[in-house]
Design an enzyme around this catalytic site. Structure first.
Site, short mmCIF file in Angstrom:
data_model
loop_
_atom_site.label_atom_id
_atom_site.label_comp_id
_atom_site.label_asym_id
_atom_site.label_seq_id
_atom_site.Cartn_x
_atom_site.Cartn_y
_atom_site.Cartn_z
CD GLU A 303 -2.39 1.27 2.82
OE1 GLU A 303 -3.45 1.90 2.95
OE2 GLU A 303 -1.82 0.68 3.78
CE LYS A 364 -7.97 0.57 4.12
NZ LYS A 364 -6.94 1.36 4.83
CB CYS A 415 -4.06 -1.00 5.64
SG CYS A 415 -3.17 -0.30 7.05
#
Length: 542
Positions: A303, A364, A415
């Site tokens: 990321e 995301k 994440c």
């Protein structure tokens, strides 16, 4: 603020009136009265319970202490009225979350304290529930179910929840780990809390024997036998669960380019971060041509490997494309991309092909509230200037991250999405799971190793290899049985190449989905209802 003194004598508040501000005295004395009703021994036991559970989580990782902390928590609550138990539950929650979430202090001590205390609020209904259901026979089962319910609520409300520091995430290399393949993280939490409940059950019997001198010693035999028998059954069955290991061998590479320096301002050095990942990929290509390492079939970047939008920034596009062409295999590139309207940012994992360039991508789905988007933006930006660092909200993705990358289907999460059951379950349909993450802000704190622990549990839960790519570490390659194949250090450039199994078979946890979570939560709720109904029947009979 000057430190306030809180003497115990009734006359002391007048003597200390200068230290206790007007308007605060009632709140302080009210808290003291609540603690007094709970008993200072129980309040201190609640603090001890929270601290004991904290020690079980990474980086300290003394995992056997989780059920011990649960046992102390249960004993502190057993026999209390629900209203008083709310206080004890909150104290235990604060004592747990404040140390376990210390990494949040990197973005501000106020944010760390507020988030920790908000999480502690979920221990209020948990504490009240445990106090109620411990009046029922078989109460270790019902208390364990309430832990699942607390984590389910905390993982969904508000703003999509914050399921960090679940009991299951302390059990990623233990006899309970492989239960994850049966009922997911909720079952591991349930069994961890069940062991704690059984320890409390045995301890309660011993304490009662100590208080009642007339009770024969043989009265301890039955409760201690139940406790030991339960412990052996749970641990033994966990060890016996087979661990998946076989699969089609795939050679993979994980690139950790590192960041220029620690701290929030590293994002201002976007080109340097991208250059680091480009450089490490070129270096890997040179080593492959020299025959030093095997050629991977796919490469994973983390990321934020490029905070420069490659679709809008020609230099970024050229740098990424040159590195991908040099390595000669598809690369999953983590990049920030402007939305067409220019009002939002997308956090993407982009499949970049050495011949055709950028193609499919994942956005995301669970951006971080107060980190990647601001609820109540107009109000909060006026009150807290630090939120000016979030000038635009991150857009929320609409589909799962299952994509083709070279010879396999990967399932990508970004994440802290790895903490969410649903997001991970959706991408477990891929042959290999990927966690792209950026931990630079929280480097050298408890948060990166805790995230690795989650990734290890997810590997077992879904029977998949998990590739963790982090900008500054910790990057990792986790086998489907939870073993660590590779683990990087933090704040160093690093590249790992390994042959890993790609798997398509599903676990029982995959097939059951959210079923165990709902079933165990409803079991706890039903136990509260049964306890309340039983208490009313007893009162009516008096």
């Amino acid at each position: 603020m000057a430190q306030e003194t809180l003497p115990d004598s009734p006359a002391a508040p007048e003597a200390a009136g200068a230290a206790v501000r007007p308007g605060r005295r009632d709140r302080v004395s009210g808290a003291l009265r609540t603690a007094g009703r709970a008993g200072w021994t129980r309040t201190l036991a609640a603090v001890a319970a929270g601290l004991i559970m904290w020690l079980a989580f990474p980086p300290i990782d003394w995992w056997p202490l989780t059920p011990v902390g649960v046992a102390v928590f249960t004993l502190a609550l057993r026999g209390l009225r629900p209203r008083t138990a709310c206080w004890v539950g909150f104290v235990a929650g604060a004592a747990f979350f404040l140390p376990v979430l210390t990494g949040i202090a990197k973005i501000g001590p106020d944010g760390w304290i507020i988030l920790s205390l908000v999480q502690a609020l979920y221990f209020i209904p948990l504490g009240a529930g445990v106090a109620v259901v411990t009046r029922l026979p078989g109460w270790p089962v019902w208390t364990a179910a309430l832990w699942v319910g607390e984590e389910m609520l905390r993982g969904h409300v508000p703003f999509g929840g914050f399921p960090w520091a679940r009991l299951a995430f302390s059990q990623t290399a233990t006899p309970l780990t492989h239960y994850a393949s049966v009922g997911g993280a909720p079952l591991v939490t349930f069994l961890t809390a069940l062991i704690g409940g059984m320890l409390a059950y045995g301890a309660a019997a011993v304490l009662q024997r100590g208080e009642d001198a007339d009770q024969p010693a043989k009265a301890l035999v039955r409760p201690l036998a139940i406790m030991l028998g339960g412990l052996v059954a749970v641990v033994g069955a966990g060890i016996a669960i087979p661990a998946p290991t076989a699969g089609r061998p795939i050679t993979v590479a994980v690139v950790q380019g590192n960041v220029p320096r620690l701290g929030l301002d590293f994002l201002g050095q976007r080109k340097a971060v991208l250059d680091n990942h480009v450089k490490e990929t070129h270096k890997l290509a040179e080593e492959i041509r020299a025959g030093k390492v095997a050629r991977p079939q796919l490469v994973i970047w983390p990321e934020n490997a490029s905070d420069l939008d490659p679709y809008a920034e020609p230099d970024a596009y050229t740098a990424i494309d040159g590195a991908v062409r040099d390595i000669g295999v598809p690369v999953l590139v983590g990049a920030l991309v402007d939305t067409p309207d220019g009002k939002h940012v997308e956090n993407r994992g982009i499949v970049w092909d050495p011949r055709t360039g950028p193609g499919n991508y994942y956005v995301k789905r669970h951006p971080v509230p107060f980190g990647e988007y601001l609820p109540f933006r107009e109000i909060l930006t006026k009150l807290i200037k630090r939120f000016d660092r979030i000038p635009r909200d991150f857009a929320k993705g609409k589909r799962s991250g299952v994509m083709r990358l070279g010879p396999v289907n990967i399932g990508d999460v970004i994440c802290f999405e790895v903490a969410y059951d649903k997001e991970v379950r959706d991408v477990a349909k891929g042959d290999i799971m990927v966690v792209q993450t950026n931990n630079a802000t929280y480097g050298k704190t408890s948060l990166p190793p805790q995230q690795i622990a989650m990734s290890r549990l997810r590997a077992v839960e879904h029977g998949r290899t998990v590739l963790v790519a982090a900008t500054s570490g910790i990057s990792a390659i986790v086998a489907p049985d939870g073993r660590m194949i590779y683990r990087s250090k933090e704040f160093v450039p690093d590249v790992a190449v390994a042959s890993v199994p790609a798997r398509t078979s599903t676990t029982l946890a995959d097939r059951l989905g959210a079923g165990p979570d709902w079933a165990l939560t409803l079991l706890g709720v039903a136990a509260i209802g049964a306890a309340v109904w039983t208490a009313r029947r007893k009162n009516e009979g008096k």
